[in-house]
Scaffold this active site. Structure first.
Site, PDB file in Angstrom:
ATOM      1  N   ARG A 171      20.807   6.164   7.306  1.00 59.04           N
ATOM      2  CA  ARG A 171      20.720   4.971   7.181  1.00 59.04           C
ATOM      3  C   ARG A 171      20.650   4.190   8.561  1.00 59.04           C
ATOM      4  O   ARG A 171      19.773   3.174   8.514  1.00 59.04           O
ATOM      5  CB  ARG A 171      21.424   3.998   5.940  1.00 59.04           C
ATOM      6  CG  ARG A 171      21.131   4.776   4.704  1.00 59.04           C
ATOM      7  CD  ARG A 171      21.988   3.955   3.727  1.00 59.04           C
ATOM      8  NE  ARG A 171      21.608   2.729   3.557  1.00 59.04           N
ATOM      9  CZ  ARG A 171      22.419   1.634   4.225  1.00 59.04           C
ATOM     10  NH1 ARG A 171      23.511   1.895   5.094  1.00 59.04           N
ATOM     11  NH2 ARG A 171      22.064   0.337   3.934  1.00 59.04           N
TER      12      ARG A 171
ATOM     13  N   ALA B  85       0.807  -1.227  -0.136  1.00 60.14           N
ATOM     14  CA  ALA B  85       0.164  -0.052   0.079  1.00 60.14           C
ATOM     15  C   ALA B  85       0.868   1.300  -0.152  1.00 60.14           C
ATOM     16  O   ALA B  85       0.297   2.530   0.313  1.00 60.14           O
ATOM     17  CB  ALA B  85      -0.995   0.089   1.158  1.00 60.14           C
ATOM     18  N   GLY B  86       2.220   1.285  -0.295  1.00 59.89           N
ATOM     19  CA  GLY B  86       3.012   2.405  -0.070  1.00 59.89           C
ATOM     20  C   GLY B  86       3.442   2.714  -1.365  1.00 59.89           C
ATOM     21  O   GLY B  86       2.888   2.538  -2.530  1.00 59.89           O
TER      22      GLY B  86
ATOM     23  N   VAL C  64      14.548  -4.290  -1.165  1.00 59.62           N
ATOM     24  CA  VAL C  64      14.389  -2.865  -1.368  1.00 59.62           C
ATOM     25  C   VAL C  64      14.370  -2.039  -0.332  1.00 59.62           C
ATOM     26  O   VAL C  64      15.241  -1.030  -0.187  1.00 59.62           O
ATOM     27  CB  VAL C  64      13.286  -2.456  -2.290  1.00 59.62           C
ATOM     28  CG1 VAL C  64      13.211  -1.173  -2.790  1.00 59.62           C
ATOM     29  CG2 VAL C  64      13.176  -3.200  -3.629  1.00 59.62           C
TER      30      VAL C  64
ATOM     31  N   ASP D  11      21.077   2.967  -7.757  1.00 56.35           N
ATOM     32  CA  ASP D  11      22.281   3.883  -7.640  1.00 56.35           C
ATOM     33  C   ASP D  11      22.902   3.732  -9.166  1.00 56.35           C
ATOM     34  O   ASP D  11      23.579   4.645  -9.670  1.00 56.35           O
ATOM     35  CB  ASP D  11      23.483   3.095  -6.623  1.00 56.35           C
ATOM     36  CG  ASP D  11      22.827   3.280  -5.431  1.00 56.35           C
ATOM     37  OD1 ASP D  11      22.399   4.265  -4.784  1.00 56.35           O
ATOM     38  OD2 ASP D  11      22.730   2.118  -4.578  1.00 56.35           O
TER      39      ASP D  11
ATOM     40  N   HIS E 286      24.572   0.048  -0.285  1.00 57.22           N
ATOM     41  CA  HIS E 286      23.461   1.177  -0.886  1.00 57.22           C
ATOM     42  C   HIS E 286      23.377   2.084   0.415  1.00 57.22           C
ATOM     43  O   HIS E 286      22.513   2.060   1.278  1.00 57.22           O
ATOM     44  CB  HIS E 286      22.108   0.401  -1.132  1.00 57.22           C
ATOM     45  CG  HIS E 286      20.945   1.508  -1.542  1.00 57.22           C
ATOM     46  ND1 HIS E 286      21.231   2.347  -2.441  1.00 57.22           N
ATOM     47  CD2 HIS E 286      19.835   1.810  -0.866  1.00 57.22           C
ATOM     48  CE1 HIS E 286      20.186   2.944  -2.648  1.00 57.22           C
ATOM     49  NE2 HIS E 286      19.230   2.894  -1.571  1.00 57.22           N
TER      50      HIS E 286
ATOM     51  N   GLN F 280      10.394 -11.953   8.275  1.00 57.01           N
ATOM     52  CA  GLN F 280      10.260 -12.211   6.911  1.00 57.01           C
ATOM     53  C   GLN F 280      11.244 -13.409   6.305  1.00 57.01           C
ATOM     54  O   GLN F 280      10.661 -14.219   5.493  1.00 57.01           O
ATOM     55  CB  GLN F 280      10.048 -11.076   5.812  1.00 57.01           C
ATOM     56  CG  GLN F 280       9.062 -10.062   6.067  1.00 57.01           C
ATOM     57  CD  GLN F 280       9.292  -8.894   5.152  1.00 57.01           C
ATOM     58  OE1 GLN F 280      10.043  -8.811   4.099  1.00 57.01           O
ATOM     59  NE2 GLN F 280       8.138  -7.910   5.389  1.00 57.01           N
TER      60      GLN F 280
ATOM     61  N   ARG G  86      21.004   5.953 -11.390  1.00 57.59           N
ATOM     62  CA  ARG G  86      21.455   7.331 -11.196  1.00 57.59           C
ATOM     63  C   ARG G  86      23.017   7.685 -11.642  1.00 57.59           C
ATOM     64  O   ARG G  86      23.056   8.789 -12.140  1.00 57.59           O
ATOM     65  CB  ARG G  86      21.682   7.509  -9.616  1.00 57.59           C
ATOM     66  CG  ARG G  86      20.180   7.466  -9.041  1.00 57.59           C
ATOM     67  CD  ARG G  86      20.262   7.399  -7.414  1.00 57.59           C
ATOM     68  NE  ARG G  86      18.839   7.608  -6.761  1.00 57.59           N
ATOM     69  CZ  ARG G  86      18.786   7.270  -5.417  1.00 57.59           C
ATOM     70  NH1 ARG G  86      19.656   6.868  -4.772  1.00 57.59           N
ATOM     71  NH2 ARG G  86      17.476   7.729  -5.166  1.00 57.59           N
TER      72      ARG G  86
END
Length: 340
Positions: free
Chosen positions: A106, A21-22, A137, A167, A195, A120, A170
């Site tokens: 982070r 839902a994000g 992710v 990255d 990351h 998970q 980018r």
């Protein structure tokens, strides 16, 4: 809730997206369901997982999936139950995590998020197919992927990866803009390590087809070592923070695109192209073993292989070691948090 949609002849695969839902999932769900990731002729059953407070939003997402009339989507299983979400899945996009907010580093995310990925990992171990491909992710992605793997011992460590494709995208974009060429003219930009702000965007092996049609090393085409060794690296490293500062929210559209790119190349192969993936390190290039470290890889038959034999100069060596040290520190902190 379940939605029955179109029927295709091929056997469907079950694909999980967490945090469904994000913001990232809102773009990612369409990309996956369009056929770009697993193939236009591969039907899928979407498993969408989120937390109970997001149930109403998830219902709206399911309505939109239905309204898109996507030919390969055979069924949607939207749930807040972890066991149901992970049951018999062949691929997983683990997006759901506490997002980074303005002013956060982070490391601030680590203690909160590793517990999510412990749970998970256990769910993958108990319910998913043993050949499941897992892309993490949610940040800190490398260490979350490591923890996920640790708590899913029945699934090969090679089946877990962390996303550094954003990255890479980018970095390639920055070079394309600098050289005034389409993004497709730039290849072999590498992301080494984590990351995070210690990652090393490396152009020493990258090539570009210039506006004049010549193939050149990126360093020769740009012809500005000061920019390449400082501004370029810093821009890629801090791009996520820059997006948050500009829009007040973390990267979503670009992250979803990168996740799709990552899983597509893993699933369908790279045909010899190099792509950056955070994978379980075997110590290649003097990196620390048993962390999820981003390397240049090629993919074939749903397996990745680290590109070997690349020259590493002294400048690069320092960068590779710095990001590796951070990953080892994170590993220790994450394991301690999970065992507390």
């Amino acid at each position: 809730m379940k939605i029955r949609l179109d029927f295709l002849q091929a056997e469907p695969i079950r694909v999980l997206i967490t945090g469904a839902a994000g913001q990232i999932a809102y773009s990612l769900i369409y990309m996956v369901s369009s056929g770009e990731v697993f193939g236009k002729d591969q039907p899928i059953i979407l498993h969408l997982l989120d937390i109970p407070p997001m149930t109403k939003v998830l219902e709206g997402v399911c309505m939109e999936i239905n309204d898109c009339a996507l030919p390969i989507v055979r069924e949607v299983v939207a749930t807040t139950n972890v066991a149901e979400a992970f049951k018999d899945i062949s691929a997983a996009f683990l997006v759901g995590a506490m997002p980074r907010k303005q002013g956060m580093e982070r490391k601030d995310l680590l203690s909160a998020n590793v517990r999510i990925f412990k749970e998970q990992g256990q769910a993958l171990d108990q319910h998913a197919k043993k050949d499941v491909k897992v892309l993490v992710v949610g940040n800190p992605a490398n260490t979350n992927a490591l923890i996920c793997s640790k708590y899913a011992p029945s699934i090969p460590k090679e089946n877990f990866s962390a996303m550094t494709r954003l990255d890479q995208n980018r970095g390639q974009s920055q070079i394309a803009v600098r050289c005034g060429v389409p993004i497709t003219n730039v290849k072999n930009v590498i992301i080494w390590g984590n990351h995070s702000s210690t990652q090393y965007p490396d152009i020493n092996h990258a090539e570009v087809i210039t506006a004049g049609g010549d193939k050149k090393k990126v360093r020769d085409a740009v012809n500005d070592d000061a920019w390449l060794n400082d501004t370029f690296i810093s821009t890629v490293q801090k791009r996520g923070a820059a997006v948050i500062a500009a829009r007040g929210l973390s990267s979503a559209m670009s992250a979803a695109k990168a996740a799709s790119d990552h899983m597509r190349d893993w699933w369908q192969g790279t045909d010899g192209r190099w792509v950056s993936m955070g994978v379980f390190s075997d110590g290649s290039y003097g990196t620390p073993a048993e962390v999820m470290y981003s390397f240049p890889v090629t993919c074939a038959n749903k397996k990745w292989t680290i590109v070997q034999g690349l020259a590493i100069d002294d400048f690069s060596r320092q960068k590779l070691d710095s990001t590796g040290n951070e990953l080892m520190e994170e590993r220790g902190e994450a394991i301690a948090a999970c065992e507390a």
